[in-house]
Enzyme design. Structure first.
Site, short mmCIF file in Angstrom:
data_model
loop_
_atom_site.label_atom_id
_atom_site.label_comp_id
_atom_site.label_asym_id
_atom_site.label_seq_id
_atom_site.Cartn_x
_atom_site.Cartn_y
_atom_site.Cartn_z
N HIS A 56 2.21 -4.56 -2.37
CA HIS A 56 0.76 -4.50 -2.54
C HIS A 56 0.27 -5.83 -3.13
O HIS A 56 1.04 -6.57 -3.76
CB HIS A 56 0.39 -3.37 -3.49
CG HIS A 56 0.52 -1.99 -2.90
ND1 HIS A 56 -0.04 -0.87 -3.47
CD2 HIS A 56 1.13 -1.56 -1.76
CE1 HIS A 56 0.22 0.19 -2.72
NE2 HIS A 56 0.94 -0.20 -1.68
N GLU A 58 -1.53 -6.67 -5.72
CA GLU A 58 -1.37 -6.90 -7.17
C GLU A 58 0.08 -7.19 -7.54
O GLU A 58 0.36 -8.04 -8.38
CB GLU A 58 -1.85 -5.67 -7.96
CG GLU A 58 -3.31 -5.29 -7.73
CD GLU A 58 -3.45 -4.23 -6.65
OE1 GLU A 58 -2.72 -4.30 -5.62
OE2 GLU A 58 -4.29 -3.33 -6.82
N CYS A 86 -3.61 1.35 -7.31
CA CYS A 86 -2.88 2.63 -7.25
C CYS A 86 -2.01 2.72 -8.52
O CYS A 86 -1.90 1.75 -9.27
CB CYS A 86 -2.03 2.69 -5.99
SG CYS A 86 -0.53 1.68 -6.08
N CYS A 89 0.55 -0.19 -8.99
CA CYS A 89 -0.02 -1.48 -9.39
C CYS A 89 -0.65 -1.41 -10.77
O CYS A 89 -0.52 -2.34 -11.57
CB CYS A 89 -1.03 -1.93 -8.35
SG CYS A 89 -0.24 -2.24 -6.75
#
Lengths: 157, 157
Positions: A56, A58, A86, A89
């Site tokens: 992801h 991040e 989420c 992260c």
């Protein structure tokens, strides 16, 4: 702890949006990490491109920032991300000790800054980053809506 | 969804404990990922060693498994970890679509399988892995207790 946007928050959220637009076949989500007024790390969603489930925006940016600083403690950093993090992260940001998290669109599917879960609660063993929510929310939401409208097969399976 | 341990769960939790013992200066937490009765990926906590804030045992193992299979979807996999996953790792396991998560010691600081948070709730957009908790709990807890007793400076800061 939630706070209001400051003068430069829109500028950096726009930068995270620019990063999101580089995601190609992946859902367009981008993040930049700012320290002393400069971007020191950036990332966009690369889950499909790399086939790494942890890739992801991040997580990519956090790992880059830690490499740059030579430490896992990212004190003094603010993380700007186009979508509410989420739980994976959000927890990575909390455990990396960033000062602030600023995000654009809310995520009704997996948002962990209060929408579905809330990991930013006082009383944990970690200091909790300051949180600023919904900066340029419409713009950040729109590119994701457009992505799914144009690429229906990319819908999460 | 919580389930009872099966006959081989203790064997693989012992394997995750063996992995935990390789953590050196890091808090001893280990994980192995099993597919078709074989370990296909393993990891131990390397946050201090690598200065990567995301380098928890489960994240390392997930990334290795995805590399091995060439896909971020880890269907058919069971993840054995010596400590209850934190929200970062728990969400990574859920989003990677693993079938089962089995853990040893409960984590009163950051456990995300029900102790502090619970990410394993039905009704999310992801299928929720089956969860088996507390397998060889005492053994898994003891090595962490011993670590902090012998290395007080390593306490989380």
């Amino acid at each position: 702890m939630s706070s209001h946007p400051n003068d430069t928050d829109k500028k950096w959220i726009l930068e995270s949006l620019a990063e999101a637009k580089l995601a190609g076949i992946d859902v367009p989500i981008g993040a930049v990490i700012v320290h002393d007024g400069k971007v020191i790390a950036r990332g966009h969603n690369e889950r499909e491109t790399t086939q790494d489930p942890t890739a992801h925006a991040e997580i990519i940016a956090i790992r880059e920032a830690a490499k740059t600083f030579g430490t896992w403690r990212l004190k003094g950093c603010t993380v700007y991300t186009s979508l509410e993090p989420c739980p994976m992260c959000a927890e990575a940001l909390i455990q990396a000790r960033v000062d602030r998290v600023v995000f654009g669109a809310y995520d009704p599917a997996s948002g962990a800054c209060g929408t579905v879960f809330n990991l930013f609660v006082e009383g944990r063993i970690y200091p909790i980053p300051q949180l600023t929510c919904g900066v340029l929310e419409d713009e950040c939401k729109q590119i994701i809506v457009d992505f799914f409208r144009l690429k229906p097969k990319a819908i999460r399976q």
